[in-house]
Design an enzyme around this catalytic site. Sequence first.
Site, PDB file in Angstrom:
ATOM      1  N   GLU A  90       0.789  -1.236   0.000  1.00 43.19           N
ATOM      2  CA  GLU A  90       0.000   0.000   0.000  1.00 43.19           C
ATOM      3  C   GLU A  90       0.819   1.282   0.000  1.00 43.19           C
ATOM      4  O   GLU A  90       0.383   2.296  -0.550  1.00 43.19           O
ATOM      5  CB  GLU A  90      -0.937   0.004   1.223  1.00 43.19           C
ATOM      6  CG  GLU A  90      -1.954  -1.123   1.240  1.00 43.19           C
ATOM      7  CD  GLU A  90      -3.000  -0.989   0.142  1.00 43.19           C
ATOM      8  OE1 GLU A  90      -3.105   0.095  -0.468  1.00 43.19           O
ATOM      9  OE2 GLU A  90      -3.711  -1.973  -0.115  1.00 43.19           O
ATOM     10  N   SER A 345     -27.301 -21.810  55.216  1.00 45.11           N
ATOM     11  CA  SER A 345     -26.407 -21.862  56.377  1.00 45.11           C
ATOM     12  C   SER A 345     -25.052 -21.231  56.131  1.00 45.11           C
ATOM     13  O   SER A 345     -24.170 -21.334  56.983  1.00 45.11           O
ATOM     14  CB  SER A 345     -26.203 -23.335  56.789  1.00 45.11           C
ATOM     15  OG  SER A 345     -27.416 -23.919  57.196  1.00 45.11           O
TER      16      SER A 345
END
Length: 691
Positions: A90, A345
């Site tokens: 590019e 519990s």
Amino acid sequence: MIPLPRILNSWKRPAARRALGIGLAVTVLAVAADRLSPPDLGRFEDRSTVVLDSDGRLLRAFPSPQDTWRLPTRPDQVDPLYLAMLRTVEDRRFGWHPGIDPLAALRAMGQWARHGRVVSGASTLSMQAARLLQPKARTWGAKVEESLRAMQLQARLGTDGVLGIYLTLAPFGGALEGVTAASLAWFGKDPVHLGPAEAALLVALPQSPERLRPDRHPAAARAARDRVLDRAAAAGIIARDVAEAAKTADIPAFQRPLPMQAPHLAERLATAAPRGAVIRTRIDGGLQRRLEALARAEAERLEPGADVAMVIVANADRRLLASVGAAHWLSRQTDLTLATRSPGSTLKPFIYAMAFDDLSLHPGTLMTDMPQRFGHWRPDNFDHDFHGTLTAREALQRSLNIPAVQVLERVGPIRFVALMQQSGIRLAFPPGGEEPGLPLALGGVGIRLLDLATLYAALADGGRVLPPSILADTPPPEARRLVGEAAARAVLTVLEDSPAPDGFAQGSAVARARRIAFKTGTSFGFRDAWTVGTSADYTVAVWVGRPDGAPRPGAMGRGTAAPVLFRAFDLLPPDHAPRPRPTQPDHALFHRAPPPALARLEAESRTDGGAAAPLRILFPPDGAMVESLDDGIGLDAAGGHPPYRWIADGRPLGGETRFWRPETEGFSRLVVTDSDGRRAAVTIRVSVPGD
């Protein structure tokens, strides 16, 4: 060499001054134009919000405002081979030109003049970044503006900044934007790990992302990829044989979904963060994946409508290592780690811990598990049986209800809740209800799974409460003390000897990677099954139940959640070392036999025909500032049944002492107990004469 005086004299000529003036004017105009018309970075800033693990890997991404996967990407997050191929194809002189490449422009114009058509373009990466920021129709006017913007971007952001725009916005087919989203979707990996064939395909795709989509046009995608490989080999970036081998790699046939790990936690964090934020957590990505797989496997064993939630915390720094809000995100978006449920519990260990901390109870204290009425309430044990006389240690290990209520009566439910709240733990009660009462010992309160994990991690850290640390680089808050180190260690020692669930071995004679102190819980009507456990390094909390609160008859914490907890611990690395030795190894709580005053916990009712006056401390009075003299501070109590035993700051005082010599100034807590185990306490501030 031209003499310096001649150079200085040359600037006095009119032509030179005009040139200098023109240059300065152009510079001023360029700066003014840049300030008056700055680049629009809106598309770049409208990125996907991403949530990352502790290593910076993606846990979950959220679509951008344009419904694309636009994941922010920096050059250092991409494989150097991809960047080298990108420059070769590019923009070979990227970083050397000011945003436009004059040599490439001259070459393109010459080719156009010779062939009458465009043979190669002159678009630089800077120009492509400008076009990605502000897409426009391809006209000469747009090309001129694009060139000006490219130079502006290069001057403002530099090479890495421009490259970051390209790596974030470049299109890769469908809703994919940016190389990170493309690498994850096409190859299932981060872009920092790309191979030659993968890097070449990602370089080629933005040239025509829909025409080259690998899942729709595999032949075109392969040809474009191979051209990039040939150019990379010709430029010497890769060897020719490497390029030929890469050409044999398959083209991806489908887009993979982006990672969706810790989805409940990620959504909560993303909702609270600004749009486009990069949220780095302390989640262990590998452990998170394994825990989610375990949750899905466990959910397959459950009936329709039931689900699993789990969290894992590192005890040392409270780092939240993994969080599973539900087994399947697509079927349940509610984060069950934050759902308020009855804990059964699982709060009992903290009731005992507070009693141990006050030395109103000892692990060896004898208790009576027999039918007992507390006002108008007569609780029952889970097995509907009673077990006579046993120690507090045994009562906690067997999770008996009557002894737990007896202990909470000594601690005081209001004080219990207040200490929890002061430590940052939220307990939920029905709105408009009465003040906290004894039923909270058996689950008559609401709490979140994440808060239970916080509490059990505090036991492993000597009673210091810290919230889970979720976000990276966030300073920890100040720790809050729930109970003292000795009380916390005493509870852990009791819970470590709890019998393991069926199919798992635990105990001092068993060779396991770690010792786990754990507690199970089952809420009323079998609606919630819990198990929370802690080792030297880790705390794991598990909830199993139906989010709609429907009963699951027979589904108890021990048989449903406890096996999941032990399997979750097996996913963790071994603990680095056993728990450290207590800092007070001679503390009364570590003696096998309790002090005489704590030998037995009597019921509140009397058998001598009359009730004693309430036990109270006459001196020093609660909240007073008291001066310590040569003999110390005088101690005086009344009521109850003598003889009295005194405890100062958690340390028992010898015999029936009448004076206490404090070691330091500051706040201290004094507790007195009588022969029946009754207690009274005050908090005072000690001062020393002359200081």
